[in-house]
Design a protein around this motif. Structure first.
Motif, PDB file in Angstrom:
ATOM      1  N   LEU A  66      49.516  39.821  36.894  1.00 24.72           N
ATOM      2  CA  LEU A  66      49.691  38.524  37.817  1.00 24.72           C
ATOM      3  C   LEU A  66      49.098  38.341  39.093  1.00 24.72           C
ATOM      4  N   MET A  67      48.807  39.404  39.582  1.00 27.36           N
ATOM      5  CA  MET A  67      47.781  39.205  40.829  1.00 27.36           C
ATOM      6  C   MET A  67      46.516  38.711  40.332  1.00 27.36           C
ATOM      7  N   ALA A  68      45.739  39.194  39.418  1.00 31.47           N
ATOM      8  CA  ALA A  68      44.681  38.696  38.722  1.00 31.47           C
ATOM      9  C   ALA A  68      44.827  37.192  38.535  1.00 31.47           C
ATOM     10  N   GLU A  69      45.728  36.753  37.819  1.00 36.17           N
ATOM     11  CA  GLU A  69      45.833  35.365  37.636  1.00 36.17           C
ATOM     12  C   GLU A  69      46.126  34.397  38.750  1.00 36.17           C
ATOM     13  N   GLU A  70      46.908  34.875  39.608  1.00 40.76           N
ATOM     14  CA  GLU A  70      47.338  34.078  40.896  1.00 40.76           C
ATOM     15  C   GLU A  70      46.161  34.120  41.981  1.00 40.76           C
ATOM     16  N   MET A  71      45.662  35.254  42.372  1.00 37.12           N
ATOM     17  CA  MET A  71      44.890  35.086  43.445  1.00 37.12           C
ATOM     18  C   MET A  71      43.366  35.849  43.263  1.00 37.12           C
ATOM     19  N   GLY A  72      43.130  36.269  41.953  1.00 38.90           N
ATOM     20  CA  GLY A  72      41.842  36.637  41.341  1.00 38.90           C
ATOM     21  C   GLY A  72      41.596  38.241  41.729  1.00 38.90           C
ATOM     22  N   LYS A  73      42.461  38.984  42.051  1.00 39.13           N
ATOM     23  CA  LYS A  73      42.185  40.386  42.226  1.00 39.13           C
ATOM     24  C   LYS A  73      41.844  41.253  40.918  1.00 39.13           C
ATOM     25  N   PRO A  74      40.953  41.833  40.919  1.00 42.93           N
ATOM     26  CA  PRO A  74      40.602  42.666  39.575  1.00 42.93           C
ATOM     27  C   PRO A  74      41.891  43.441  39.099  1.00 42.93           C
ATOM     28  N   VAL A  75      42.085  43.631  37.961  1.00 44.98           N
ATOM     29  CA  VAL A  75      43.317  44.407  37.593  1.00 44.98           C
ATOM     30  C   VAL A  75      43.351  45.831  37.987  1.00 44.98           C
ATOM     31  N   ARG A 287      27.462  45.366  43.265  1.00 45.53           N
ATOM     32  CA  ARG A 287      28.829  45.106  42.705  1.00 45.53           C
ATOM     33  C   ARG A 287      28.713  43.575  42.147  1.00 45.53           C
ATOM     34  N   LYS A 288      28.862  43.469  40.745  1.00 41.34           N
ATOM     35  CA  LYS A 288      28.856  42.168  40.322  1.00 41.34           C
ATOM     36  C   LYS A 288      30.092  41.671  40.077  1.00 41.34           C
ATOM     37  N   PRO A 289      30.239  40.253  40.434  1.00 39.92           N
ATOM     38  CA  PRO A 289      31.485  39.463  40.020  1.00 39.92           C
ATOM     39  C   PRO A 289      31.760  39.264  38.551  1.00 39.92           C
ATOM     40  N   GLY A 290      33.026  39.364  38.163  1.00 41.36           N
ATOM     41  CA  GLY A 290      33.599  39.140  36.850  1.00 41.36           C
ATOM     42  C   GLY A 290      34.827  38.664  36.608  1.00 41.36           C
ATOM     43  N   ASP A 291      35.467  38.463  35.379  1.00 39.67           N
ATOM     44  CA  ASP A 291      36.520  38.196  35.178  1.00 39.67           C
ATOM     45  C   ASP A 291      37.867  39.159  35.686  1.00 39.67           C
ATOM     46  N   PRO A 292      38.780  38.786  36.531  1.00 38.22           N
ATOM     47  CA  PRO A 292      39.516  39.828  37.214  1.00 38.22           C
ATOM     48  C   PRO A 292      40.524  40.610  36.202  1.00 38.22           C
ATOM     49  N   ASP A 294      39.319  41.718  33.377  1.00 36.86           N
ATOM     50  CA  ASP A 294      38.503  42.614  32.700  1.00 36.86           C
ATOM     51  C   ASP A 294      38.847  43.969  33.691  1.00 36.86           C
ATOM     52  N   GLU A 295      39.289  45.017  33.174  1.00 39.00           N
ATOM     53  CA  GLU A 295      39.171  46.300  33.948  1.00 39.00           C
ATOM     54  C   GLU A 295      37.992  46.986  34.389  1.00 39.00           C
ATOM     55  N   GLN A 296      36.890  46.413  33.761  1.00 40.70           N
ATOM     56  CA  GLN A 296      35.596  46.815  34.664  1.00 40.70           C
ATOM     57  C   GLN A 296      35.270  46.141  35.771  1.00 40.70           C
ATOM     58  N   THR A 297      35.694  44.895  35.964  1.00 42.65           N
ATOM     59  CA  THR A 297      35.404  44.268  37.071  1.00 42.65           C
ATOM     60  C   THR A 297      35.632  44.780  38.283  1.00 42.65           C
ATOM     61  N   GLU A 298      34.686  44.544  39.305  1.00 38.95           N
ATOM     62  CA  GLU A 298      35.012  45.327  40.802  1.00 38.95           C
ATOM     63  C   GLU A 298      35.163  43.966  41.577  1.00 38.95           C
ATOM     64  N   ILE A 299      34.744  42.777  41.457  1.00 41.71           N
ATOM     65  CA  ILE A 299      34.701  41.667  42.249  1.00 41.71           C
ATOM     66  C   ILE A 299      35.282  40.444  41.568  1.00 41.71           C
ATOM     67  N   GLY A 300      36.212  39.924  41.871  1.00 41.89           N
ATOM     68  CA  GLY A 300      36.787  38.862  41.302  1.00 41.89           C
ATOM     69  C   GLY A 300      36.560  37.494  42.067  1.00 41.89           C
ATOM     70  N   PRO A 301      37.028  36.470  41.715  1.00 41.49           N
ATOM     71  CA  PRO A 301      36.715  35.387  42.849  1.00 41.49           C
ATOM     72  C   PRO A 301      37.579  35.122  43.794  1.00 41.49           C
ATOM     73  N   MET A 302      36.973  34.493  44.734  1.00 42.40           N
ATOM     74  CA  MET A 302      38.199  34.303  45.759  1.00 42.40           C
ATOM     75  C   MET A 302      39.498  33.936  45.657  1.00 42.40           C
ATOM     76  N   ALA A 303      40.268  33.835  46.479  1.00 38.57           N
ATOM     77  CA  ALA A 303      41.581  33.146  45.913  1.00 38.57           C
ATOM     78  C   ALA A 303      41.901  31.924  45.779  1.00 38.57           C
ATOM     79  N   THR A 304      41.133  30.891  46.357  1.00 45.05           N
ATOM     80  CA  THR A 304      40.833  29.704  46.311  1.00 45.05           C
ATOM     81  C   THR A 304      39.648  29.114  46.635  1.00 45.05           C
ATOM     82  N   VAL A 305      39.245  27.865  45.914  1.00 42.85           N
ATOM     83  CA  VAL A 305      37.974  27.137  46.085  1.00 42.85           C
ATOM     84  C   VAL A 305      37.832  26.792  47.751  1.00 42.85           C
ATOM     85  N   ASN A 306      38.862  26.452  48.265  1.00 39.62           N
ATOM     86  CA  ASN A 306      38.648  25.934  49.733  1.00 39.62           C
ATOM     87  C   ASN A 306      38.378  27.108  50.636  1.00 39.62           C
TER      88      ASN A 306
END
Length: 453
Positions: A66-75, A287-292, A294-306
């Motif tokens: 749920l966190m990954a979906e709403e604010m981009g935190k890797p699972v 540290r490479k960005p990736g799909d939050p 994915d349990e291998q991802t270390e860095i997700g997107p920021m919470a919003t484009v703004n």
């Protein structure tokens, strides 16, 4: 109220906000719940909190998703956050009774002592960056002290806000001991004005904290504020450079750099600056960005484009003022809110990278002549939340940490984090009051003196 996926830009779900009458009704129910909740023993309240801990552990993967979906935190990071929430519930379930045990005081009375009594309904205004941990680090001590609580969560994580209420309900807590209020920021002032609310705690920006502090103060209501930070990490000439670079990179990229207590300014003595920057760059770039999801991802997107765009503007302004970008600093095309790990060097006073909080994966490296200048630069900020010092001379480190750096905490040869056992909070424009530890549970109680001749 809309939840937007920061990976795709898609609408997840739209939520109905509460009307003023619905908010008032919830506050009245919370006040009624307080009358019975406060009468329970610490053991009885602790039993509920232990069940909350169990529910959190059982639902950790789902809540992390749920966190990954709403604010981009890797699972992977999300599951660690849920584990921490479970830990703080268990910690206060075990220790609250001892922390709030009445204290006997020798006076001229036949008996005099101090007792700690709950205040009533507490309003928590919480941010999106650690949507569960920020809430539970208030809820666990607050509920164990005998208070009830209502939560106004950040508007971009409504699903997380409602999930917290679901967890407590699933654990069997009595109705209305905790409730989520789906309202916008503009409604906070009216909630604070309601006489049912006895105090408020806020984690967020300095601007939001100043506004809430003023509103609470005008009504003589207590507030605890954990606000922004521009944490300095000092690397001295005798530091273990590889260790320092590793800890600094880890801290700068916690939660994709979206943390009040993430390292922001790296103040390095010139004697070791070259080696530190080389090692630091290597570790940041790894540290490479990736799909939050994915349990291998270390860095997700920021919470919003703004938020991503605001950060990039700070980077660009700093570069125009003379900073040099040696890693990252670019925005890739697409609907996502990714920003790459970025390092700026030649950072000077007057640049956003020096003066402002950089709330994302951007590191500002500031080279200084010696320890004295490092401490001066560390303290040349309106913030005072966390800090760290790296040196192999532990006596030197302790002296600097204890008495030379203006901050709520200073970690030696490690990165700053909040844990249940230790008080957490800041000074200056980073706020006031403390969360966690024995001091955190005593923020929202009436420290009452009892005297018998």
């Amino acid at each position: 109220m809309k939840a937007i996926n920061p990976l795709t830009g898609d609408l997840i779900k739209e939520y109905e906000t509460l009307s003023s009458s619905e908010v008032s009704a919830k506050l009245e129910r919370s006040e009624r719940a307080f009358l019975s909740w406060k009468s329970l023993s610490y053991e009885e309240r602790g039993a509920y909190l232990r069940r909350v801990s169990e529910v959190l552990e059982f639902r950790r993967r789902q809540l992390a998703g749920l966190m990954a979906e709403e604010m981009g935190k890797p699972v992977k990071a999300g599951m660690a956050e849920i584990d921490k929430c479970a830990l703080v519930c268990s910690y206060y379930a075990e220790h609250a009774g001892q922390f709030l045990k009445q204290e006997q005081v020798n006076t001229d009375a036949s008996e005099s002592y101090i007792t700690f009594q709950p205040l009533g309904v507490i309003l928590a205004v919480m941010p999106w960056n650690f949507p569960f941990w920020q809430s539970f680090r208030f809820l666990a001590p607050g509920l164990m002290a005998g208070n009830t609580a209502v939560l106004k969560h950040a508007s971009n994580v409504p699903g997380c806000a409602l999930a917290i209420e679901e967890v407590l309900r699933e654990a069997g807590l009595p109705a209305d001991v905790f409730q989520t209020l789906l309202v916008g920021s503009s409604e906070v002032e009216e909630i604070i004005k309601n006489p049912i609310i006895k105090a408020v705690t806020l984690t967020g920006s300095t601007g939001a904290g100043m506004k809430v502090a003023g509103q609470a103060a005008s009504l003589l209501k207590k507030a605890v504020l954990e606000l922004g930070g521009s944490d300095p990490y000092i690397v001295l000439e005798d530091a273990d450079i590889d260790l320092a670079a590793s800890k600094c990179a880890e801290s700068r990229l916690i939660n994709t750099g979206q943390s009040c207590i993430a390292a922001k300014r790296f103040i390095v003595v010139e004697q070791v600056a070259g080696r530190f920057i080389e090692s630091f760059k290597e570790k940041m770039a790894a540290r490479k960005p990736g799909d939050p999801m994915d349990e291998q991802t270390e860095i997700g997107p920021m919470a919003t484009v703004n938020l991503r765009d605001e950060l990039h503007e700070q980077v660009q302004k700093s570069i125009k003022a003379g900073a040099k970008c040696i890693l990252g600093g670019n925005i890739e095309k697409g609907p996502h809110a990714f920003y790459p790990p970025t390092i700026l060097i030649n950072v000077k006073e007057g640049m956003p990278a020096y003066d402002e909080e950089m709330f994302g994966p951007v590191a500002s490296v500031i080279v200084v002549k010696d320890e004295a200048e490092a401490i001066s630069v560390a303290n040349s900020t309106v913030f005072g939340l966390g800090s760290a010092v790296f040196t192999q001379d532990l006596q030197r480190a302790s002296k600097i940490a204890e008495s030379m750096i203006d901050a709520g905490c200073c970690f030696i040869n490690d990165y700053v984090r909040s844990i249940p056992e230790l008080p957490f909070g800041g000074i200056k424009q980073s706020g006031y009051g403390r969360e966690l530890g024995v001091y955190g549970i005593k923020e929202f109680v009436n420290v009452k003196t009892i005297y018998r001749p």
